[in-house]
Design a protein around this motif. Structure first.
Motif, PDB file in Angstrom:
ATOM      1  N   PHE A 278      28.384  20.724 -28.770  1.00 25.90           N
ATOM      2  CA  PHE A 278      28.549  19.576 -28.065  1.00 25.90           C
ATOM      3  C   PHE A 278      29.742  18.964 -28.879  1.00 25.90           C
ATOM      4  O   PHE A 278      29.696  18.352 -30.167  1.00 25.90           O
ATOM      5  N   TRP A 279      30.959  18.806 -28.086  1.00 27.24           N
ATOM      6  CA  TRP A 279      31.974  18.188 -28.892  1.00 27.24           C
ATOM      7  C   TRP A 279      32.278  16.621 -28.446  1.00 27.24           C
ATOM      8  O   TRP A 279      32.111  16.293 -27.552  1.00 27.24           O
ATOM      9  N   LEU A 280      32.709  16.030 -29.621  1.00 27.04           N
ATOM     10  CA  LEU A 280      32.570  14.491 -29.563  1.00 27.04           C
ATOM     11  C   LEU A 280      34.229  14.295 -29.793  1.00 27.04           C
ATOM     12  O   LEU A 280      35.160  14.930 -30.435  1.00 27.04           O
ATOM     13  N   SER A 281      34.462  12.952 -29.340  1.00 26.07           N
ATOM     14  CA  SER A 281      35.988  12.705 -29.459  1.00 26.07           C
ATOM     15  C   SER A 281      36.440  11.361 -29.869  1.00 26.07           C
ATOM     16  O   SER A 281      37.340  10.973 -30.541  1.00 26.07           O
ATOM     17  N   SER A 282      35.314  10.375 -30.113  1.00 23.44           N
ATOM     18  CA  SER A 282      35.526   9.093 -30.715  1.00 23.44           C
ATOM     19  C   SER A 282      35.611   9.050 -32.173  1.00 23.44           C
ATOM     20  O   SER A 282      34.512   9.682 -32.840  1.00 23.44           O
ATOM     21  N   ALA A 283      36.561   8.960 -32.623  1.00 26.56           N
ATOM     22  CA  ALA A 283      36.771   8.845 -34.070  1.00 26.56           C
ATOM     23  C   ALA A 283      36.335   7.693 -34.907  1.00 26.56           C
ATOM     24  O   ALA A 283      36.634   6.592 -34.660  1.00 26.56           O
ATOM     25  N   CYS A 284      34.939   7.789 -35.273  1.00 29.32           N
ATOM     26  CA  CYS A 284      34.199   6.664 -35.772  1.00 29.32           C
ATOM     27  C   CYS A 284      33.505   7.077 -37.089  1.00 29.32           C
ATOM     28  O   CYS A 284      33.347   8.263 -37.299  1.00 29.32           O
ATOM     29  N   GLY A 285      33.060   6.069 -37.736  1.00 30.95           N
ATOM     30  CA  GLY A 285      32.544   6.443 -39.020  1.00 30.95           C
ATOM     31  C   GLY A 285      32.990   5.600 -40.196  1.00 30.95           C
ATOM     32  O   GLY A 285      33.770   4.531 -39.978  1.00 30.95           O
ATOM     33  N   SER A 286      32.656   5.767 -41.435  1.00 29.06           N
ATOM     34  CA  SER A 286      33.392   5.246 -42.587  1.00 29.06           C
ATOM     35  C   SER A 286      34.251   6.140 -43.446  1.00 29.06           C
ATOM     36  O   SER A 286      33.648   7.297 -43.597  1.00 29.06           O
ATOM     37  N   ASP A 287      35.204   5.619 -43.421  1.00 28.24           N
ATOM     38  CA  ASP A 287      36.333   6.581 -44.034  1.00 28.24           C
ATOM     39  C   ASP A 287      35.955   7.644 -45.300  1.00 28.24           C
ATOM     40  O   ASP A 287      36.273   8.623 -45.233  1.00 28.24           O
ATOM     41  N   PHE A 288      35.466   7.058 -46.184  1.00 26.75           N
ATOM     42  CA  PHE A 288      35.086   7.736 -47.352  1.00 26.75           C
ATOM     43  C   PHE A 288      34.096   9.264 -47.075  1.00 26.75           C
ATOM     44  O   PHE A 288      33.948   9.679 -47.756  1.00 26.75           O
ATOM     45  N   TYR A 289      33.387   9.019 -45.943  1.00 27.07           N
ATOM     46  CA  TYR A 289      32.491  10.100 -45.435  1.00 27.07           C
ATOM     47  C   TYR A 289      32.848  11.016 -44.281  1.00 27.07           C
ATOM     48  O   TYR A 289      32.028  11.779 -43.905  1.00 27.07           O
ATOM     49  N   MET A 290      33.954  10.605 -43.803  1.00 24.98           N
ATOM     50  CA  MET A 290      34.551  11.183 -42.574  1.00 24.98           C
ATOM     51  C   MET A 290      35.144  12.747 -42.891  1.00 24.98           C
ATOM     52  O   MET A 290      35.704  12.824 -43.662  1.00 24.98           O
ATOM     53  N   ALA A 291      34.557  13.596 -41.937  1.00 25.31           N
ATOM     54  CA  ALA A 291      35.125  14.863 -42.073  1.00 25.31           C
ATOM     55  C   ALA A 291      36.687  15.132 -41.640  1.00 25.31           C
ATOM     56  O   ALA A 291      36.947  14.086 -40.850  1.00 25.31           O
ATOM     57  N   PRO A 292      37.400  16.124 -42.178  1.00 28.19           N
ATOM     58  CA  PRO A 292      38.643  16.207 -41.572  1.00 28.19           C
ATOM     59  C   PRO A 292      38.879  15.892 -40.244  1.00 28.19           C
ATOM     60  O   PRO A 292      39.642  15.284 -39.643  1.00 28.19           O
ATOM     61  N   GLU A 293      37.958  16.887 -39.510  1.00 28.15           N
ATOM     62  CA  GLU A 293      38.109  16.954 -38.032  1.00 28.15           C
ATOM     63  C   GLU A 293      37.894  15.584 -37.254  1.00 28.15           C
ATOM     64  O   GLU A 293      38.250  15.076 -35.915  1.00 28.15           O
ATOM     65  N   VAL A 294      36.974  14.806 -37.845  1.00 33.82           N
ATOM     66  CA  VAL A 294      36.740  13.256 -37.367  1.00 33.82           C
ATOM     67  C   VAL A 294      37.945  12.454 -37.260  1.00 33.82           C
ATOM     68  O   VAL A 294      38.204  11.671 -36.428  1.00 33.82           O
ATOM     69  N   TRP A 295      38.888  12.741 -38.267  1.00 34.50           N
ATOM     70  CA  TRP A 295      40.065  11.883 -38.363  1.00 34.50           C
ATOM     71  C   TRP A 295      40.983  12.296 -37.011  1.00 34.50           C
ATOM     72  O   TRP A 295      41.850  11.378 -36.758  1.00 34.50           O
ATOM     73  N   GLU A 296      40.823  13.646 -36.743  1.00 38.01           N
ATOM     74  CA  GLU A 296      41.659  14.100 -35.635  1.00 38.01           C
ATOM     75  C   GLU A 296      40.961  13.733 -34.305  1.00 38.01           C
ATOM     76  O   GLU A 296      41.679  13.939 -33.317  1.00 38.01           O
ATOM     77  N   GLY A 297      39.460  13.392 -34.372  1.00 38.22           N
ATOM     78  CA  GLY A 297      39.021  13.060 -32.953  1.00 38.22           C
ATOM     79  C   GLY A 297      38.639  14.084 -32.295  1.00 38.22           C
ATOM     80  O   GLY A 297      38.494  13.944 -31.039  1.00 38.22           O
ATOM     81  N   HIS A 298      38.214  15.195 -32.792  1.00 39.84           N
ATOM     82  CA  HIS A 298      37.526  16.334 -31.997  1.00 39.84           C
ATOM     83  C   HIS A 298      36.698  17.099 -33.137  1.00 39.84           C
ATOM     84  O   HIS A 298      36.954  17.900 -33.966  1.00 39.84           O
ATOM     85  N   TYR A 299      35.308  16.891 -32.882  1.00 37.25           N
ATOM     86  CA  TYR A 299      34.468  17.268 -33.806  1.00 37.25           C
ATOM     87  C   TYR A 299      32.991  17.654 -33.304  1.00 37.25           C
ATOM     88  O   TYR A 299      32.597  17.017 -31.959  1.00 37.25           O
ATOM     89  N   THR A 300      32.092  18.005 -34.077  1.00 43.03           N
ATOM     90  CA  THR A 300      30.621  18.283 -33.477  1.00 43.03           C
ATOM     91  C   THR A 300      29.757  17.783 -34.722  1.00 43.03           C
ATOM     92  O   THR A 300      30.190  17.107 -35.464  1.00 43.03           O
ATOM     93  N   ALA A 301      28.507  18.020 -34.343  1.00 41.12           N
ATOM     94  CA  ALA A 301      27.386  17.628 -35.416  1.00 41.12           C
ATOM     95  C   ALA A 301      27.678  17.893 -36.756  1.00 41.12           C
ATOM     96  O   ALA A 301      26.992  17.539 -37.746  1.00 41.12           O
ATOM     97  N   LYS A 302      28.549  19.007 -36.831  1.00 41.95           N
ATOM     98  CA  LYS A 302      28.802  19.619 -38.207  1.00 41.95           C
ATOM     99  C   LYS A 302      29.674  18.498 -39.180  1.00 41.95           C
ATOM    100  O   LYS A 302      29.535  18.358 -40.208  1.00 41.95           O
ATOM    101  N   ALA A 303      30.100  17.486 -38.506  1.00 38.66           N
ATOM    102  CA  ALA A 303      30.575  16.225 -39.289  1.00 38.66           C
ATOM    103  C   ALA A 303      29.526  15.566 -39.891  1.00 38.66           C
ATOM    104  O   ALA A 303      29.769  15.017 -41.291  1.00 38.66           O
ATOM    105  N   ASP A 304      28.317  15.534 -39.513  1.00 40.23           N
ATOM    106  CA  ASP A 304      27.248  14.927 -40.577  1.00 40.23           C
ATOM    107  C   ASP A 304      26.785  15.896 -41.703  1.00 40.23           C
ATOM    108  O   ASP A 304      26.538  15.262 -42.555  1.00 40.23           O
TER     109      ASP A 304
END
Length: 402
Positions: A278-304
């Motif tokens: 399941f792909w997510l597109s909202s770039a959200c979270g706290s900067d120091f814990y965000m995965a590289p793909e979250v900064w781009e706004g295209h990520y999955t549960a692997k960001a956790d």
């Protein structure tokens, strides 16, 4: 970057300067607050009126109902709500009560995200904070919330507010609140617990196993947390030994309607939801814990998984930084660029070939097994990271070996 991401980056750029960590234990006694007079009801006809610290039925009955909870003190405050320690009048049990004001669409969206995530869990998990009940209060009336309650006009209005992105619940003089009643965690958050004690490898191993178990449970139930960080990991000490509780689901995503992967066991077939598709597109979270793909706004549960890797690495080596806004010392790893510190995820996005120095400290208590596992959890390519179920198995192996 989107405009929102650029704003986040600008805010972060103003607080990157690394500072020496200063121990600053929380002190001070909060005043006793008035009781929270709410009762639970399942339909609009049985609403409860909140008035002068007591609860009354809206119907013609003159029966006075005692408040169910008494607020004791404020224990936390954020942009969207306040958390109190409270006591249940009947049982005497301590609970945590989170009060969220739903006066804007973005606040309604956060409140509903937390409610939907916690209410969707059919089973309990020892390492996920338990929601006891959620109450909607508006214009002096309180009503118990239930998941997908189409008979409740107030609940439907909240959903409509979130979907339409506009305030429709009333005027400012008629505020709407959601009250979340949850289990109380007297050990504080992971930052407070770890940094107020001497290093303990046994506790670290226990916390690592509990954290991976919690994330595996959430992903199995189709929930991506999206804001895993030490602030959102609470500690309960009711059983005598510290127990992790993953909390704060305001940015979580319930990924409904996904297919299942069937895994045949010896005597049964286990169905695991493939939340990683399941792909997510909202770039959200706290900067120091965000995965590289979250900064781009295209990520999955692997960001956790990436966020969990940052937390575990920081916990083992006690790597901290000072947050510029709160002035608190927080657990978190980072990359130094000159006089600045940069979140690992952002640094990897800028330079995907960068090799992380794991462990960071020369005399580190980190074992080779945990080092290799962290390297995989923090891989630039999310496909190279283990999923939550693989991580749980590998974590059992490396912690037992240690």
């Amino acid at each position: 970057f989107t405009e929102q991401q650029q704003q986040q980056q600008r805010r972060r750029r103003g607080c990157k300067r690394a500072q020496a960590a200063q121990r600053d234990p929380r002190a001070g006694v909060c005043k006793v607050l008035r009781p929270l007079p709410l009762e639970d009801n399942d339909n609009d006809e049985a609403e409860v009126r909140v008035e002068k610290g007591f609860s009354f039925l809206k119907a013609s009955s003159a029966l006075s109902l005692a408040p169910r909870y008494s607020l004791l003190r404020e224990v936390g405050r954020g942009s969207y709500g306040v958390v109190y320690e409270a006591v249940a009048r009947r049982s005497g049990a301590r609970v945590a009560v989170k009060k969220l004001r739903c006066d804007a669409p973005e606040k309604v969206e956060l409140a509903l995200a937390e409610f939907w995530a916690l209410a969707s869990l059919e089973k309990r998990h020892e390492n996920v904070v338990q929601l006891e009940e959620c109450v909607l209060e508006r214009n002096g009336l309180a009503q118990k919330m239930s998941h997908g309650n189409k008979r409740s006009k107030q609940y439907l209005r909240l959903v409509e507010t979130s979907l339409k992105g506009e305030r429709i619940l009333g005027y400012p003089e008629e505020p709407c609140y959601l009250w979340f009643v949850m289990e109380f965690c007297e050990g504080g958050d992971l930052n407070q617990y770890i940094l107020s004690r001497r290093p303990d490898p046994k506790t670290n191993r226990s916390f690592m196993k509990q954290l991976t178990s919690a994330v595996a449970f959430l992903h199995k139930n189709n929930i991506v947390h999206r804001d895993l960080k030490p602030d959102n990991i609470l500690i309960s000490q009711k059983s005598g030994s510290p127990v992790i509780k993953v909390a704060d689901f305001g940015l979580s995503k319930v990924c409904a309607g996904l297919g299942c992967i069937e895994q045949e066991g010896e005597d049964q077939v286990n169905k695991n939801i493939n939340v990683n598709k399941f792909w997510l597109s909202s770039a959200c979270g706290s900067d120091f814990y965000m995965a590289p793909e979250v900064w781009e706004g295209h990520y999955t549960a692997k960001a956790d998984i990436f966020a969990l890797g940052i937390i575990i690495w920081a916990m083992i080596e006690r790597i901290t930084f000072i947050d510029a806004e709160s002035k608190r010392e927080l657990l978190g790893t980072y990359v130094r660029q000159g006089s600045e510190i940069v979140p690992v995820g952002e640094a990897l996005l800028e330079n995907p070939k960068m090799v992380l120095s794991i462990p960071q400290k020369a005399r580190s208590p980190m074992s080779d097994g945990i080092r290799r596992l962290l390297q995989d959890m923090l891989a630039v390519n999310p496909q190279d990271r283990p999923d939550a179920f693989q991580l749980e198995l590998r974590m059992d192996q490396v912690t037992c070996a240690a």
